[in-house]
Design a protein around this motif. Structure first.
Motif, PDB file in Angstrom:
ATOM      1  N   GLN A  14      -0.657   8.061   4.229  1.00 56.46           N
ATOM      2  CA  GLN A  14       0.631   7.614   4.765  1.00 56.46           C
ATOM      3  C   GLN A  14       0.500   6.254   5.445  1.00 56.46           C
ATOM      4  O   GLN A  14       1.365   5.384   5.266  1.00 56.46           O
ATOM      5  N   SER A  42       1.200  12.526  -6.903  1.00 53.08           N
ATOM      6  CA  SER A  42       2.592  12.718  -6.486  1.00 53.08           C
ATOM      7  C   SER A  42       2.837  14.160  -6.053  1.00 53.08           C
ATOM      8  O   SER A  42       3.477  14.404  -5.024  1.00 53.08           O
ATOM      9  N   LYS A  46       3.573  15.416  -2.137  1.00 59.41           N
ATOM     10  CA  LYS A  46       4.752  16.225  -1.793  1.00 59.41           C
ATOM     11  C   LYS A  46       4.330  17.541  -1.137  1.00 59.41           C
ATOM     12  O   LYS A  46       4.935  17.976  -0.155  1.00 59.41           O
ATOM     13  N   THR A  49       3.105  16.617   2.492  1.00 62.64           N
ATOM     14  CA  THR A  49       4.059  16.019   3.426  1.00 62.64           C
ATOM     15  C   THR A  49       5.453  16.628   3.368  1.00 62.64           C
ATOM     16  O   THR A  49       6.258  16.404   4.267  1.00 62.64           O
ATOM     17  N   GLY A  50       5.748  17.320   2.286  1.00 59.45           N
ATOM     18  CA  GLY A  50       7.089  17.857   2.091  1.00 59.45           C
ATOM     19  C   GLY A  50       8.074  16.803   1.604  1.00 59.45           C
ATOM     20  O   GLY A  50       9.266  17.050   1.488  1.00 59.45           O
ATOM     21  N   MET A  51       7.571  15.616   1.298  1.00 60.21           N
ATOM     22  CA  MET A  51       8.432  14.510   0.876  1.00 60.21           C
ATOM     23  C   MET A  51       7.891  13.913  -0.428  1.00 60.21           C
ATOM     24  O   MET A  51       6.687  13.726  -0.561  1.00 60.21           O
ATOM     25  N   PRO A  52       8.778  13.596  -1.375  1.00 63.82           N
ATOM     26  CA  PRO A  52       8.299  12.943  -2.605  1.00 63.82           C
ATOM     27  C   PRO A  52       7.648  11.593  -2.284  1.00 63.82           C
ATOM     28  O   PRO A  52       8.074  10.911  -1.345  1.00 63.82           O
ATOM     29  N   GLY A  55      10.010   8.740  -2.341  1.00 63.74           N
ATOM     30  CA  GLY A  55      10.908   8.894  -1.195  1.00 63.74           C
ATOM     31  C   GLY A  55      10.271   8.364   0.083  1.00 63.74           C
ATOM     32  O   GLY A  55      10.909   7.670   0.875  1.00 63.74           O
ATOM     33  N   PHE A  56       8.983   8.674   0.274  1.00 57.99           N
ATOM     34  CA  PHE A  56       8.257   8.176   1.448  1.00 57.99           C
ATOM     35  C   PHE A  56       8.104   6.656   1.381  1.00 57.99           C
ATOM     36  O   PHE A  56       8.309   5.953   2.375  1.00 57.99           O
ATOM     37  N   LYS A  59      11.366   5.091   2.232  1.00 59.77           N
ATOM     38  CA  LYS A  59      11.629   5.248   3.669  1.00 59.77           C
ATOM     39  C   LYS A  59      10.872   4.171   4.458  1.00 59.77           C
ATOM     40  O   LYS A  59      11.429   3.542   5.353  1.00 59.77           O
ATOM     41  N   HIS A  98      19.481   6.229   3.263  1.00 61.73           N
ATOM     42  CA  HIS A  98      18.621   6.495   4.417  1.00 61.73           C
ATOM     43  C   HIS A  98      19.315   6.267   5.761  1.00 61.73           C
ATOM     44  O   HIS A  98      19.005   6.946   6.733  1.00 61.73           O
TER      45      HIS A  98
END
Length: 113
Positions: A14, A42, A46, A49-52, A55-56, A59, A98
């Motif tokens: 991250q 990928s 996900k 982190t629970g996020m694609p 998408g991260f 963001k 966002h």
């Protein structure tokens, strides 16, 4: 070693994405940085982190754009390209998704203050 596997890796990935999001990066570029196949990385990202992944990445890019728009005299187009988007319309769509407002509305909010 707990730090070298698991949560330490998630944090490092991250942080790397945050530090490099302004570059023209794709999911395959990010996966290659960590020596993974794109689809596997990928899915792993996900799961961790629970996020694609994209998408991260978007963001992080929006956070860079918000800093540019609120503190510097840059156009929407300059902000889009400076934070790693290569399509101004896609940038505007992602920004609205966002932030719940357009980049111009965001910029105007700080001009009033």
């Amino acid at each position: 070693d707990v730090e070298s596997r698991g949560l330490g890796d998630v944090y490092k990935r991250q942080e790397w994405i945050k530090s490099n999001c302004h570059r023209q990066l794709s999911a395959s570029d990010i996966a290659a940085e960590f020596h993974y196949n794109t689809e596997y990385f990928s899915a792993l990202f996900k799961k961790e982190t629970g996020m694609p992944l994209i998408g991260f990445l978007n963001k992080c890019r929006i956070e860079v754009a918000k800093n540019l728009l609120s503190s510097e005299n840059v156009s929407i187009k300059e902000a889009a390209f400076s934070c790693g988007f290569n399509d101004e319309k896609y940038f505007m769509k992602m920004f609205r998704k966002h932030e719940g407002m357009t980049p111009m509305q965001y910029k105007n909010y700080f001009l009033v203050k």
